[in-house]
Design a protein around this motif. Structure first.
Motif, PDB file in Angstrom:
ATOM      1  N   LEU A   1       0.831  -1.206   0.000  1.00  0.00           N
ATOM      2  CA  LEU A   1       0.000   0.000   0.000  1.00  0.00           C
ATOM      3  C   LEU A   1       0.863   1.254   0.000  1.00  0.00           C
ATOM      4  O   LEU A   1       0.540   2.233  -0.683  1.00  0.00           O
ATOM      5  N   ALA A   2       1.971   1.250   0.730  1.00  0.00           N
ATOM      6  CA  ALA A   2       2.879   2.404   0.730  1.00  0.00           C
ATOM      7  C   ALA A   2       3.451   2.628  -0.670  1.00  0.00           C
ATOM      8  O   ALA A   2       3.627   3.767  -1.104  1.00  0.00           O
TER       9      ALA A   2
ATOM     10  N   PRO B   1      -1.155   8.106  -7.604  1.00  0.00           N
ATOM     11  CA  PRO B   1      -2.490   8.585  -7.213  1.00  0.00           C
ATOM     12  C   PRO B   1      -3.649   7.926  -7.963  1.00  0.00           C
ATOM     13  O   PRO B   1      -4.712   7.727  -7.386  1.00  0.00           O
ATOM     14  N   HIS B   2      -3.462   7.576  -9.221  1.00  0.00           N
ATOM     15  CA  HIS B   2      -4.568   6.971  -9.967  1.00  0.00           C
ATOM     16  C   HIS B   2      -4.941   5.590  -9.400  1.00  0.00           C
ATOM     17  O   HIS B   2      -6.108   5.199  -9.446  1.00  0.00           O
TER      18      HIS B   2
ATOM     19  N   TYR C   1      -4.175   9.839  -0.320  1.00  0.00           N
ATOM     20  CA  TYR C   1      -2.772   9.601   0.005  1.00  0.00           C
ATOM     21  C   TYR C   1      -2.590   9.517   1.520  1.00  0.00           C
ATOM     22  O   TYR C   1      -1.914   8.617   2.028  1.00  0.00           O
ATOM     23  N   ASP C   2      -3.220  10.445   2.239  1.00  0.00           N
ATOM     24  CA  ASP C   2      -3.091  10.452   3.706  1.00  0.00           C
ATOM     25  C   ASP C   2      -3.653   9.176   4.336  1.00  0.00           C
ATOM     26  O   ASP C   2      -3.056   8.617   5.258  1.00  0.00           O
ATOM     27  N   GLN C   3      -4.794   8.717   3.843  1.00  0.00           N
ATOM     28  CA  GLN C   3      -5.371   7.487   4.374  1.00  0.00           C
ATOM     29  C   GLN C   3      -4.456   6.296   4.098  1.00  0.00           C
ATOM     30  O   GLN C   3      -4.250   5.447   4.975  1.00  0.00           O
ATOM     31  N   ALA C   4      -3.917   6.243   2.888  1.00  0.00           N
ATOM     32  CA  ALA C   4      -3.029   5.124   2.525  1.00  0.00           C
ATOM     33  C   ALA C   4      -1.780   5.123   3.391  1.00  0.00           C
ATOM     34  O   ALA C   4      -1.356   4.069   3.879  1.00  0.00           O
TER      35      ALA C   4
ATOM     36  N   GLU D   1      -2.586   4.060   6.979  1.00  0.00           N
ATOM     37  CA  GLU D   1      -2.759   2.608   7.062  1.00  0.00           C
ATOM     38  C   GLU D   1      -1.421   1.886   6.909  1.00  0.00           C
ATOM     39  O   GLU D   1      -1.145   0.916   7.601  1.00  0.00           O
ATOM     40  N   ALA D   2      -0.565   2.378   6.015  1.00  0.00           N
ATOM     41  CA  ALA D   2       0.725   1.733   5.760  1.00  0.00           C
ATOM     42  C   ALA D   2       1.641   1.778   6.981  1.00  0.00           C
ATOM     43  O   ALA D   2       2.480   0.898   7.148  1.00  0.00           O
ATOM     44  N   HIS D   3       1.462   2.759   7.834  1.00  0.00           N
ATOM     45  CA  HIS D   3       2.337   2.900   8.998  1.00  0.00           C
ATOM     46  C   HIS D   3       1.756   2.300  10.281  1.00  0.00           C
ATOM     47  O   HIS D   3       2.351   2.429  11.345  1.00  0.00           O
ATOM     48  N   ARG D   4       0.625   1.628  10.170  1.00  0.00           N
ATOM     49  CA  ARG D   4       0.049   0.973  11.347  1.00  0.00           C
ATOM     50  C   ARG D   4       0.845  -0.297  11.661  1.00  0.00           C
ATOM     51  O   ARG D   4       1.313  -0.979  10.758  1.00  0.00           O
TER      52      ARG D   4
END
Length: 86
Positions: free
Chosen positions: A31-32, A38-39, A48-51, A54-57
């Protein structure tokens, strides 16, 4: 009662948990990488912020954002495939 049964269950449970954590970590790394395109994020319905959030959880936390499934159309419409008409 077999003495190893509780131990085997505990080991199998720990193994399943570790496999789930490994899968989450791998998915979040992917996901990162997707966040740089962006597409692709738009196709998933994420910003982008949501991704990146989530990627850093950590892997022991479940997913915060779920991808919404889109209804699909049949690929081929053919009277030969429609058994109700026969």
């Amino acid at each position: 009662m077999d003495i190893f049964t509780p131990l085997q269950r505990a080991v199998n449970g720990a193994r399943a948990t570790l496999a789930r954590y490994h899968q989450r970590a791998r998915s979040r790394r992917y996901l990162a990488e997707l966040a740089q395109q962006p597409h692709l994020l738009k196709d998933l319905g994420l910003t982008y912020d949501q991704a990146m959030q989530e990627a850093h959880r950590p892997p022991w936390q479940s997913m915060q954002y779920r991808v919404k499934a889109q209804p699909t159309q049949p690929m081929i419409e053919s009277p030969l495939l429609d058994i109700d008409r026969a």
